[in-house]
Design an enzyme around this catalytic site. Structure first.
Site, PDB file in Angstrom:
ATOM      1  N   GLU A   1       4.898   3.768  -6.994  1.00  0.00           N
ATOM      2  CA  GLU A   1       5.485   2.919  -6.132  1.00  0.00           C
ATOM      3  C   GLU A   1       4.713   1.530  -6.208  1.00  0.00           C
ATOM      4  OE1 GLU A   1       7.693   1.441  -1.948  1.00  0.00           O
ATOM      5  OE2 GLU A   1       5.562   2.344  -2.400  1.00  0.00           O
TER       6      GLU A   1
ATOM      7  N   ASP B   1       2.327   6.463  -3.195  1.00  0.00           N
ATOM      8  CA  ASP B   1       2.990   5.193  -2.467  1.00  0.00           C
ATOM      9  C   ASP B   1       2.118   4.008  -2.125  1.00  0.00           C
ATOM     10  OD1 ASP B   1       4.988   4.620  -0.133  1.00  0.00           O
ATOM     11  OD2 ASP B   1       3.213   4.796   0.982  1.00  0.00           O
TER      12      ASP B   1
END
Length: 723
Positions: free
Chosen positions: A514, A461
């Site tokens: 991401e 993330d």
């Protein structure tokens, strides 16, 4: 032991413990318990000194016939046990310090005394008794070789196997000695005490010992089986301020509804060889298939369709990971997904963060839905039904709850100092990737989830927050999006190392990023002729795949615009839906319609209205949604849908999806069947996935037919039919 100790009637004045040291014990501020407690050698004298909370009397057991009577010439048997004398200047509220002096007799080299783990018999004020090995006589606990490697960022020995709390046999010190070992890194601490249910959270009871070279504090509680009990560390900072901190390496926590305390693990995978854990994996066939499919260069030719799930709200009535297993398997198989991706399943304090703001529980399964073994059951069930399991891994930042990692031992420890330690807009702290101990913490966590929970892939993330020092600064947003922010070489080095280690140690496990900017480059794909990547000198991070948020934005902006506006929509001079192919071969892509795209509106609600459609306007939106999904499946990349998108539902943590109501809606059922058909085609027709990353797998027939919003292309795969 090749020595003997002759009992002295009283402690020589030169050997008495100082008032200051006694007061430090009473105040839970003793920085060096080993310098005061246990075996203390002073010239020809040896003092045994014990601090035992709640004790009325303490005796040392003469198990090795070491002790001699006071008079060496006395014709009497050695005593079975020797009573220690209470230290008179102990505070009356904690008269727990006992000592006895002896005259040493033996070899000139007294080093063997440092390896003497003596037994004591304790009578408590409440009337109970116990016999145990005295904890401060045990010597160093964690191996020096491990600490040396760990302090240089090494993770070959899993950090979680050494740090944290483990019920175990301390066979390296004394075979047959069982108890619980605790260890925590707190280099800025003046002193650290262990607190928990087992000592009534009394900070004075169990002072921990410091391995000063490494800033590590450790303690072993003999004989006690403490599994399931809560614990924490009472840390006195260099400024002599106290704070109670959770264990960063804790493997289990209480349910957040009950607080934020760590628990001594009952499902300790690192100690299973010693005490036989409850869970036995049955996914060996899947793991072998994973290695064959994804362990080599051909992994990118496999069909990979991903269903993103927030486990806490997917099945609102479920109270345990086991309750979710079969319904989730059935749902995924009906829709023909090949993989599931969980939003963070690590322990986190705030429901509204969806798991993305972990405060200290990076190694622990979220307790809201059960134990680590319950979570293993869920993964095992998915694997035995041919479904890969990915999970979100948050290594960019952590929540600043006072009991967590922030300012762990009084000053920034896990985070950078100053403004670099903050991520503007998020209110979270940024990990300090320059510290070897933090590198080991993060890398160790990644290996922990793969090794001990059989995770098939990590979606890392907020990679941009690790790459750019000025990430989160609104005024630098355009510069960062263009890939021109101030680079954090520490974060880049850590990401590269993560990718190398996972690929080397866990072939077949996939890593996706991401990463929302134009950083060059993220994935390890080879350059295609004529592409921007081929023209540039590049250094890639080494990920297998990158989330393509630009694709998602362009697609939603197109389908969210009126039919009239669509004809003129462009991106940098390209027709909006054709722009993706201008950069498609620079990375290996996931095409995500994720939780970030469904917070306020469902994907269906984001489709453009047809104001002339009247009552059938909603039908038009659903029809557009079906076209959007068709466009996505036909493009280069791996499709990802967040839960609820398959039935046109929005999502929030506070308002779970009403699956029963959706089942009664004809349009939502039609959309669900459409998703299942598309994903079956994607899985079964090789040209829709086999050459997702190659220019010879895609050919435009018409990028935009006469500005009528008609796009036509064909997908290809070698030796296969075209579509």
């Amino acid at each position: 032991m090749d020595f003997q100790l002759q009992l002295l009637e009283k402690t020589p004045e030169a050997c008495t413990v100082s008032y200051d040291d006694v007061q430090l014990l009473a105040d839970a501020q003793q920085p060096n318990p080993k310098h005061v407690l246990g075996v203390q050698v002073m010239g020809q004298h040896v003092v045994l000194r014990c601090w035992v909370s709640g004790a009325r009397s303490v005796s040392v057991i003469n198990e090795l016939d070491i002790f001699l009577p006071e008079c060496a010439d006395a014709k009497e048997d050695p005593p079975e046990k020797v009573p220690l004398l209470p230290v008179e200047h102990c505070p009356p509220e904690c008269p727990w310090l006992f000592e006895r002096a002896f005259l040493y007799g033996g070899k000139e080299d007294k080093s063997q005394l440092q390896h003497w783990s003596f037994q004591i018999c304790v009578q408590y004020s409440g009337g109970g008794t116990s016999t145990l090995t005295y904890l401060h006589s045990l010597g160093p606990l964690l191996p020096e070789s491990f600490l040396t490697g760990w302090s240089h960022g090494m993770t070959e020995t899993p950090p979680a196997s050494m740090f944290g709390a483990h019920h175990m046999e301390l066979y390296t010190h004394k075979p047959g000695l069982w108890g619980t070992r605790f260890a925590v890194w707190a280099p800025g601490a003046h002193s650290v005490s262990l607190v928990g249910d087992f000592n009534f959270w009394d900070k004075r009871a169990h002072p921990m010992c410091c391995r000063e070279k490494f800033g590590v504090w450790e303690l072993f509680l003999p004989m006690w089986d403490l599994r399931g009990q809560k614990y924490a560390y009472n840390i006195v900072t260099g400024a002599l301020e106290e704070v109670i901190k959770a264990d960063p390496y804790a493997l289990e926590f209480v349910d957040p509804a009950e607080g934020h305390d760590a628990k001594i693990p009952e499902c300790d995978d690192y100690s299973r060889s010693a005490w036989h854990g409850n869970y036995t994996w049955t996914d060996q066939v899947w793991l072998a298939q994973r290695l064959a499919k994804f362990g080599g260069e051909m992994w990118s030719s496999q069909p990979l369709s991903i269903y993103e799930v927030h486990l806490g709200s997917w099945a609102p009535s479920a109270t345990n990971y086991r309750d979710i297993a079969q319904p989730l398997v059935q749902h995924l198989k009906e829709l023909n997904f090949t993989a599931v991706e969980f939003l963070p399943v690590t322990q986190y304090p705030c429901d509204q963060s969806w798991g993305y703001q972990c405060a200290a529980g990076l190694y622990a399964v979220d307790r809201r839905l059960g134990t680590p073994d319950d979570f293993r059951y869920l993964i095992d069930t998915l694997h035995n039904n041919g479904i890969a399991v990915f999970m979100d891994f948050v290594g960019a930042h952590f929540a600043k709850d006072e009991w967590g990692l922030v300012n762990y031992s009084g000053t920034p420890q896990y985070e950078y100092e100053g403004t670099l330690g903050e991520i503007p807009g998020w209110g979270t702290a940024r990990y300090n990737y320059s510290k070897a101990e933090v590198q080991a913490y993060l890398l160790g966590a990644a290996h922990h989830w793969i090794d001990h929970f059989h995770i098939d892939g990590l979606r890392v993330d907020a990679v941009a927050a690790m790459i750019y020092k000025n990430f989160g600064r609104e005024e630098d947003g355009d510069e960062i999006m263009a890939g021109k922010g101030r680079l954090n070489e520490d974060g880049i080095a850590l990401l590269k190392r993560l990718c190398v280690e996972v690929r080397t140690r866990h072939p077949g496990v996939l890593l996706s990023a991401e990463e929302s900017t134009n950083f060059r480059w993220v994935t390890d794909r080879p350059a295609e002729n004529g592409t921007e990547r081929q023209r540039d000198d590049f250094r890639d991070l080494g990920f297998h795949m990158k989330w393509n948020m630009g694709f998602t934005y362009d697609a939603l902006s197109y389908f969210g615009s009126s039919f009239k506006e669509r004809r003129s929509l462009d991106t940098f001079g390209w027709k909006r839906l054709a722009w993706f192919l201008n950069y498609a071969y620079n990375e290996r892509w996931i095409l995500p319609f994720s939780h970030d795209n469904m917070q306020r509106k469902s994907l269906v609600d984001q489709m453009a209205e047809d104001k002339n459609a009247g009552e059938v306007g909603e039908d038009v939106r659903f029809a557009q949604m079906r076209v959007l999904l068709l466009y996505t499946i036909g493009m280069l990349g791996r499709p990802l849908l967040f839960m609820g998108a398959e039935i046109g539902e929005s999502w929030s943590c506070a308002e779970p999806i009403d699956w029963d109501a959706a089942a009664l809606d004809p349009q939502k059922n039609l959309l669900r069947r459409w998703v299942a058909k598309l994903l079956k085609l994607y899985r079964d027709i090789p040209c829709l996935h086999r050459q997702d990353d190659r220019a010879d797998g895609f050919h435009w027939l018409d990028k935009d037919s006469g500005s009528q919003c008609v796009y036509c292309w064909k997908r290809m795969a070698r030796n296969e039919l075209q579509a």
